[in-house]
Enzyme design. Structure first.
Site: not given
Length: 740
Positions: A154, A158, A160, A278
């Site tokens: 998760h 959401g 995977i 990121d």
């Protein structure tokens, strides 16, 4: 602008690592202006089953098989490919502590009044519906093509899922969906990921195969899923902090090697006009013998000033919430990742969220100054003072890696510099004759490497043909060049310094600083000019600034060492000469400089070792061996010498290919040291070693006879009558007394 917060979600296998974060740091991570720290990225956890899943776990990759990474310089443990079926979660749940509303970011689905929290419901604050249940069930067919096997993890968007692609040889794929299909920010990010990743094809970036829609049978809503490559391995976060809780910093060379593998991928994205945004240890996976960059959900175009910005506290650059991301902010995250991987960085999401600890507080930074300076440039508060490109950062990081490896095992790692020429000549060779001698600063300035000419400069071709033996003509040609570019002006500065006109060169540099304030070469040439003018302390300050910007360059450390030596700071000179010489034996000036500095700090043995290490491929090999002999014998306290050292030194001398005059001069110096040794009451002749000292036994009579022969040999090679007479007088004075 403020960045929307990613709903944090931690897969079960990462909870142990999260529990080790201090309380104040955990609180900070929950309240970032740009984005809370997701404890797992969208793809990062499909690599392993959780400890309590009951499924077998593959090894961590710490096996006897190793692979080379980081420009082929580092052997790292191989991480075996993981069978996808073993990674499916037996009981996919989102821990209550990680349940957050996708719209207002408030906690939802938590236990209260002794009642367990519900994974589905409505946020009491904003009224948005939430659901932490998997939308896809095992066996469900998505888009008529992808058969779902189960949940892998998760992440921020959401669940995977692992699936088989029945249209393409039943290959394993990963389906990445949304946490909340009604969350506009999450939907925007997913659509952005689909659009950008269609353009991306790089061996170190996870591949995106497809983007599909699937109707949810229960809710009737349609959800989008990104179909991507399955990457079976371990994230470097898990290598740093494995699920068993026995985490430790990675070896510095291994961490650098991982980053060097993915920097080209970041550079590739930047060349496409994309920002990753990121980068962190969670998003880099080693699988088998390769490293891949995953979780492309935060990627955005450089000219996109409206889409939500995603990032992770502790890694994200401080200016991003206000000014948005940039290439420099991407490279900032790389620097923060290196810090987290290489030392116990407590507080990196809290009090150190926008800075590094003091160098003196971190042993790895204390030991490896070049690495410390690289981190501080990469994470500088001013974006303009960071690295300008992934290629530049990789180039300097590779230089730092070569130095780290050389310090660790004593083996040099030479490589041509992309920024500097080789040293133009070896300085300080003649200064070895005396322990307190040092090179002329002006000679050093003329010998140091010079920055490479930028081939993109309009005048680069003209400069290649503008060389002339007459320095005055060269200066005039440069002043009247058809194109006055940065490179032309820098070449003029260099020509002025070489003509002995350092003050004029400094004035030219002052003028250039107005139009080219960010060019590090101005600080370099200013340092060279100050050194040529006999101001080594001022030169050292300039070279320190260049070191901050080019921490991987041996040429910069050579300049620092030379200016420190000229300023009388032998300890600093030893430090930097040693780093250069350990890394690259092509910088022979560093060997002679290190030997001089070691002699001044009373480390003759160290000086001899360095000089003996000058390779026989160097044209200065013989000069270094001569210097080693003198370092061991000339001016030496007899109490520090031994018969074995004297014999060994004579052996060195006999192996050298010297002319008769040089041979005689060195023989006199060695025999003089031996005679002083005997006078000091050291043991005399040793059986079996009567020929050890140039045919002389270790007795006063034999040594005096040997010295007499040496002085007479020198007299035969004297250049003037006066010198010859003086040498004959010495020969007569040293010969032993006789009665006939």
């Amino acid at each position: 602008m403020k960045s929307p917060r990613r709903p944090p979600a931690t897969p079960p296998q990462t909870q142990a690592a999260a529990a080790r974060v201090p309380a104040e740091d955990t609180a900070a991570a929950e309240h970032t202006a740009a984005a809370p720290e997701p404890t797992a990225s969208a793809e990062d956890s499909w690599r392993a089953a959780p400890p309590d899943s009951g499924r077998p776990r593959y090894s961590s990759g710490r096996t006897s098989r190793r692979t080379r990474m980081g420009a082929g310089l580092v052997e790292v443990p191989r991480v075996p490919y993981r069978d996808p079926a073993t990674a499916v979660l037996a009981d996919p749940r989102v821990p209550e502590s990680k349940r957050v509303c996708g719209r207002c970011h408030e906690p939802v689905g938590r236990s209260a009044s002794g009642r367990e929290g519900e994974p589905e419901g409505v946020c009491p604050r904003c009224g948005s519906a939430f659901s932490f249940r998997p939308r896809l069930a095992p066996g469900e067919l998505v888009a008529g093509q992808y058969e779902v096997l189960g949940c892998l993890a998760h992440g921020g968007y959401g669940w995977i899922y692992l699936a088989r692609d029945h249209n393409v040889s039943d290959r394993w794929v990963v389906l990445k969906g949304l946490l909340d299909a009604n969350d506009p920010d999450a939907m925007t990010a997913a659509l952005a990921e689909r659009r950008f990743l269609a353009e991306v094809e790089h061996p170190n970036i996870v591949r995106i195969y497809n983007f599909v829609q699937h109707a949810d049978q229960a809710s009737g809503t349609t959800t989008g899923y990104i179909v991507m490559e399955y990457v079976g391995g371990e994230s470097i976060r898990d290598l740093r902090c494995p699920p068993d809780g026995r985490g430790a910093p990675l070896p510095l060379e291994q961490a650098i090697a991982y980053v060097l593998e993915v920097l080209p991928a970041l550079g590739y994205l930047h060349d496409l006009g994309l920002l990753y945004c990121d980068f962190k240890p969670d998003n880099v996976i080693q699988t088998d013998e390769a490293v891949k960059l995953i979780d492309m959900g935060a990627v955005r175009r450089m000219d996109d000033h409206h889409s939500p910005v995603y990032g992770t506290i502790g890694y994200q650059a401080p200016e991003v919430p206000r000014k948005g991301p940039s290439v420099s902010s991407d490279l900032y995250t790389v620097g923060r990742t290196l810090a987290v991987l290489t030392f116990d960085f407590d507080g990196y999401t809290g009090r150190f969220a926008d800075r590094l600890p003091a160098r003196s507080d971190v042993p790895v930074l204390t030991r490896f100054e070049s690495f410390d300076r690289l981190l501080r440039r990469a994470t500088h508060a001013d974006p303009a003072r960071r690295f300008h490109s992934a290629e530049e950062m990789a180039d300097q990081l590779t230089g730092v890696l070569r130095e780290v490896l050389a310090i660790e095992d004593g083996q040099p790692r030479p490589a041509p510099s992309t920024a500097f020429s080789p040293e133009r000549r070896v300085f300080g060779v003649d200064a070895e004759a005396a322990a307190d001698a040092g090179p002329d600063p002006a000679v050093v300035a003329a010998a140091l490497p010079v920055p490479q000419v930028d081939p993109a400069d309009p005048a680069a071709g003209w400069l290649a043909t503008a060389a002339t033996a007459d320095s005055a003509e060269l200066v005039e040609a440069l002043r009247t060049a058809p194109l006055v570019t940065v490179e032309v002006r820098l070449r003029l500065v260099r020509a002025l310094i070489e003509r002995g006109e350092a003050p004029t060169a400094l004035v030219e540099l002052d003028d250039m600083a107005v139009t080219e304030p960010a060019d590090w070469r101005l600080a370099w040439y200013r340092g060279v000019a100050e050194l040529a003018a006999g101001r080594p302390a001022a030169a050292r300050d300039c070279f320190e600034r260049v070191y901050d910007l080019r921490p991987g360059e041996p040429a910069v450390k050579l300049a620092l060492a030379a200016s420190a030596e000229c300023a009388g700071d032998n300890t600093t000179a030893c430090t930097y000469f040693d780093r250069v010489w350990r890394t690259d034996h092509n910088y022979v000036s560093a060997a002679f400089g290190l030997a001089r500095s070691l002699r001044r700090v009373e480390d003759r043995a160290g000086a001899v070792e360095v000089l003996r290490g000058v390779p026989d491929t160097s044209r200065h090999h013989v000069a270094a061996q001569v210097a080693a002999i003198r370092a061991r014998t000339v001016g030496r306290d007899p109490a520090e010498l031994s018969a074995d050292e004297l014999a060994e030194t004579c052996g060195w001398l006999q192996q050298l290919d010297l002319d008769h005059g040089q041979q005689a001069r060195l023989a006199v110096e060695v025999l003089t040291a031996a005679l002083n040794w005997v006078h000091a009451g050291r043991p005399g002749d040793v059986d079996g070693e009567s020929e050890a000292l140039l045919g002389c036994r270790l007795t006063e009579r034999d040594l005096r006879l040997g010295l007499e022969r040496g002085y007479r040999a020198l007299a035969r090679h004297a250049e003037t009558p006066e010198e010859r007479i003086a040498l004959v007088d010495r020969a007569n004075a040293v010969r032993p007394r006789t009665w006939f």
